[in-house]
Design an enzyme around this catalytic site. Structure first.
Site, PDB file in Angstrom:
ATOM      1  N   CYS A  67      11.381  -1.793   5.008  1.00 53.21           N
ATOM      2  CA  CYS A  67      10.521  -1.558   3.850  1.00 53.21           C
ATOM      3  C   CYS A  67       9.392  -0.571   4.175  1.00 53.21           C
ATOM      4  O   CYS A  67       9.643   0.622   4.273  1.00 53.21           O
ATOM      5  CB  CYS A  67       9.994  -2.884   3.312  1.00 53.21           C
ATOM      6  SG  CYS A  67       9.451  -2.776   1.582  1.00 53.21           S
ATOM      7  N   GLY A 113       0.790  -1.218   0.000  1.00 47.78           N
ATOM      8  CA  GLY A 113       0.000   0.000   0.000  1.00 47.78           C
ATOM      9  C   GLY A 113       0.827   1.276   0.000  1.00 47.78           C
ATOM     10  O   GLY A 113       2.058   1.273  -0.041  1.00 47.78           O
ATOM     11  N   HIS A 167      15.144  -5.760   2.097  1.00 46.42           N
ATOM     12  CA  HIS A 167      14.787  -6.911   2.923  1.00 46.42           C
ATOM     13  C   HIS A 167      16.018  -7.689   3.389  1.00 46.42           C
ATOM     14  O   HIS A 167      16.489  -8.602   2.709  1.00 46.42           O
ATOM     15  CB  HIS A 167      13.852  -7.847   2.145  1.00 46.42           C
ATOM     16  CG  HIS A 167      12.480  -7.286   1.946  1.00 46.42           C
ATOM     17  ND1 HIS A 167      11.434  -7.532   2.810  1.00 46.42           N
ATOM     18  CD2 HIS A 167      11.994  -6.461   1.001  1.00 46.42           C
ATOM     19  CE1 HIS A 167      10.358  -6.894   2.393  1.00 46.42           C
ATOM     20  NE2 HIS A 167      10.674  -6.229   1.289  1.00 46.42           N
ATOM     21  N   GLU A 196      16.121  -9.864   5.602  1.00 47.73           N
ATOM     22  CA  GLU A 196      15.738 -11.227   5.989  1.00 47.73           C
ATOM     23  C   GLU A 196      15.627 -12.151   4.789  1.00 47.73           C
ATOM     24  O   GLU A 196      15.271 -13.327   4.939  1.00 47.73           O
ATOM     25  CB  GLU A 196      14.402 -11.204   6.738  1.00 47.73           C
ATOM     26  CG  GLU A 196      13.154 -11.163   5.877  1.00 47.73           C
ATOM     27  CD  GLU A 196      12.965  -9.861   5.123  1.00 47.73           C
ATOM     28  OE1 GLU A 196      12.228  -9.843   4.128  1.00 47.73           O
ATOM     29  OE2 GLU A 196      13.579  -8.831   5.533  1.00 47.73           O
ATOM     30  N   GLY A 227       7.308   0.022  -4.115  1.00 51.08           N
ATOM     31  CA  GLY A 227       6.894   0.927  -5.176  1.00 51.08           C
ATOM     32  C   GLY A 227       6.829   2.366  -4.715  1.00 51.08           C
ATOM     33  O   GLY A 227       6.548   3.262  -5.515  1.00 51.08           O
TER      34      GLY A 227
END
Length: 380
Positions: free
Chosen positions: A264, A238, A354, A356, A308
């Site tokens: 993120c 979102g 990321h 992870e 995004g």
């Protein structure tokens, strides 16, 4: 999204972009119709982790690697409880998976979970189109869902856009749960689930952290009810401009000075909490081969991305914020997008990518150790 049973790659399928560009192929996964934002992922491996990453909610993922499904599907590499992508686009799906861990085919798994896909199209041409024109709304239609092109385009253009979408509560847990520390428990962390991947609390558990995963709707009081040594804000889908509640909760954490780490979406939340803006990237970063420089060490890492949107913060100076001085700690070497933030006067930092990454690369795993160091310093 409307779906029927498995298409077995036999039914005709068509992909329609909101600007009218059309690609025709064969059904892959479920047969029916689906809508979302068309994005592309450049990873050569890790498709199972991509499919089950909640950050891909309401997105149709185009795989730039030509051969997909080679290793099938297993029950160990899921990053969440289900596949989250709205649709899936591949060029040449594997006919027979070849891996000792595989228990079923990717085609069967997509069909079982009702994910409409398309195969046999020129994904290079589609990716070039998205790079030039930007991420946009898309529909995939197969079988009886196919109509004339004008009707299909009209349906795509009626679909909701990603800008302004508030999606984290749709993918987050509704009930708090605990991931116990592996071995000796050293710390307790409250993790706000905005679309968390399963590997994230596991990486913390490996370091002796007991992780209390909380719903996206958790309040500051909920966070501190677990008596955390640190607070974590996860990835998620979102538009961060809609995330007023997580921003408010993070500001409450910053006011208390508790060690804080965001990944993120969590990086975008920190940006907003500090007073920076966010913006939508033309086509985003998605894949496992993105070069990022850690400006605190000068080291360049190859990293996994799925975003995004980005934070609008100055790259060339230290900024004054309500919580002390802040600076950009990481930057993407492809396009100078902000990939990390850190406070200089409080124990808080975040990255846009990321660390992870379950399918790799693992260059950035040290960031979990950095979080541990912050909690050790606060305790001392």
């Amino acid at each position: 999204m409307t779906t029927s049973t498995r298409g077995a790659g036999k039914a005709p399928a068509v992909l329609v972009l909101e600007d009218g560009r059309t690609f025709r192929g064969r059904a892959y996964g479920a047969v029916g119709a689906t809508f979302g934002e068309a994005v592309f992922s450049t990873g050569m491996t890790g498709y199972q982790e991509t499919l089950t990453d909640p950050s891909y909610h309401r997105q149709v993922v185009v795989m730039t690697a030509p051969h997909v499904g080679n290793t099938g599907i297993n029950d160990e590499d899921m990053e969440s409880r289900k596949i989250w992508v709205s649709g899936y686009v591949v060029r040449d799906p594997a006919r027979v998976p070849s891996n000792w861990r595989s228990t079923r085919t990717l085609d069967d798994e997509l069909a079982a979970q009702g994910v409409v896909g398309i195969s046999g199209i020129d994904t290079r041409a589609l990716t070039r189109h998205l790079r030039e024109r930007g991420a946009m709304r898309v529909g995939i239609f197969s079988g009886d869902a196919i109509q004339d092109d004008a009707a299909l385009l009209a349906r795509v253009q009626e679909a909701p856009q990603m800008t302004g979408a508030d999606l984290s509560a749709e993918v987050a847990t509704t009930e708090a749960y605990v991931v116990p520390a592996i071995g000796e428990k050293k710390f307790t962390v409250a993790a706000v689930d905005l679309g968390i991947k399963g590997m994230t609390p596991h990486r913390m558990a490996e370091r002796g952290i007991e992780v209390h995963v909380l719903p996206a709707t958790a309040s500051v009081e909920d966070v501190y009810a677990v008596r955390p040594d640190g607070v974590f804000f996860s990835n998620g889908p979102g538009d961060p401009a809609t995330a007023d509640h997580p921003v408010s909760v993070m500001q409450g954490v910053l006011e208390r000075g508790t060690p804080l780490f965001g990944i993120c979406f969590g990086n975008q939340i920190l940006g907003r909490a500090l007073g920076f803006g966010t913006f939508k990237l033309k086509y985003g970063h998605r894949g496992i081969n993105q070069p990022v420089q850690d400006r605190t060490t000068g080291k360049v890492e190859v990293t996994a991305h799925n975003h995004g949107f980005a934070v609008d913060a100055p790259l060339d100076k230290v900024s004054d914020t309500p919580y002390g001085r802040a600076e950009v700690s990481h930057v993407c070497l492809n396009d100078n997008v902000v990939e990390g933030l850190q406070l200089l006067d409080k124990p808080a930092f975040s990255v846009q990518y990321h660390p992870e990454a379950a399918a790799g690369p693992h260059d950035a795993a040290y960031l979990f150790d950095r979080f541990v160091s912050l909690m050790e310093g606060q305790r001392a």
